[in-house]
Write an enzyme that holds these catalytic residues in place. Sequence first.
Site, PDB file in Angstrom:
ATOM      1  N   SER A  73      32.879  42.023  39.604  1.00 16.16           N
ATOM      2  CA  SER A  73      34.293  41.660  39.741  1.00 16.16           C
ATOM      3  C   SER A  73      35.012  42.351  40.885  1.00 16.16           C
ATOM      4  CB  SER A  73      35.037  41.920  38.427  1.00 16.16           C
ATOM      5  OG  SER A  73      34.736  40.909  37.480  1.00 16.16           O
ATOM      6  N   LYS A 128      39.636  48.148  42.393  1.00 15.73           N
ATOM      7  CA  LYS A 128      39.132  47.094  41.512  1.00 15.73           C
ATOM      8  C   LYS A 128      37.806  47.533  40.920  1.00 15.73           C
ATOM      9  CE  LYS A 128      39.081  43.237  39.385  1.00 15.73           C
ATOM     10  NZ  LYS A 128      38.357  43.977  38.304  1.00 15.73           N
ATOM     11  N   THR A 129      37.671  47.310  39.612  1.00 18.66           N
ATOM     12  CA  THR A 129      36.420  47.570  38.913  1.00 18.66           C
ATOM     13  C   THR A 129      35.486  46.374  39.023  1.00 18.66           C
ATOM     14  OG1 THR A 129      37.382  46.709  36.875  1.00 18.66           O
ATOM     15  CG2 THR A 129      37.470  49.100  37.211  1.00 18.66           C
TER      16      THR A 129
END
Length: 266
Positions: free
Chosen positions: A72, A210-211
Amino acid sequence: MKFSLLAFLVYGLMLAASASAQVEIQSELDWQRIFDDFAANGTIVVLDKRQTQAEMRVWNQARSQQRLPPASTFKIPHVLFALDAGVVKDEFQVFPWDGVQRTFADHNQDQDLRSSMRTSAVWVYELFGEQIGQDKAREYLSCIDYGNADPTGNTSTYWIDGNLRITAQEQVSFLEKLYLNQLPFDEADQRLVKDLMIVEAGRDWILRAKTGWEGQIGWWVGWVEWPAGPVFFALNIDTPNRLEDLHKREAITRKVLQSIAALPGT
C-alpha cells in the site's frame, strides 16, 4: 497539465541530472540494535537533506537494494495516476462501499481519497487499477521510473501480489521527487497527495508517510519536513507474525529518526 510526452521528456532530463549528483551512502551499524530490540529483520534507508551535503544512511544495504512488492505504499503514486487519468475528480469524490465485509473494519464504509489513504482501503485502489488499465499503468510506472515498472500478474492488486517490485532506495528516490513537485503530473495533484500523507506535525516539523503490507513484508515510507530541509525514509521488515508485527514498522522507524534528531523524542 496532464501526463504527456513532453512531461515524460522533461522528467527524463531531470532523472539524468539527479543521477549525476551522487550521495555518499553510510552504513549505520548502530541501528542494528534498534532492529534487534524489536526482533525484526529488515532494512531502512534515510536520506538527510538538512545540511548542504546530503547524507544517505542505510542499515542492511544489501536488502535496501532488494526489490519487493510495494503493497500500500503504492497508494502514493497510484493517486497521482488516478487523478491524471480522470478516474477520480478530487479529494471530495465519494466511492460507495460495495457491502463486502473485509478484514479491517475501517474499510467497510464509503471512502474518499483522504480516508482511503488513511485507512489503506485496498478496494478503492482496485477500482483505480481496473479503470486505469494495465497498459496505461505501465506507461505511468515507466515514466516515473518506479521500481521494475511491471503492473502484471494474475491479480487485481499487482502492487501487493502481482509482479510490481521496488527497493527501499528507489522508494526514497521517488519520494524526493514528489517532495520537490518534480514528478510529471500537475503540481496541484502532487501537493494534494502530500497533504493526504500527513501523519502528524509539530510547531516546526511535518511527518508525511504511508504504510504498506503484503502479508510477509511490511513497509513505512515518507519524510519529515524541517525548516533546514527534509529527511526521507523507507523501511521494510519481514512480518512472520503477520498482524502482530505491524506495529514494528512505525516503531523502528521512529527510533531510527529520533537517533538522528529527525523526529522529536517521546
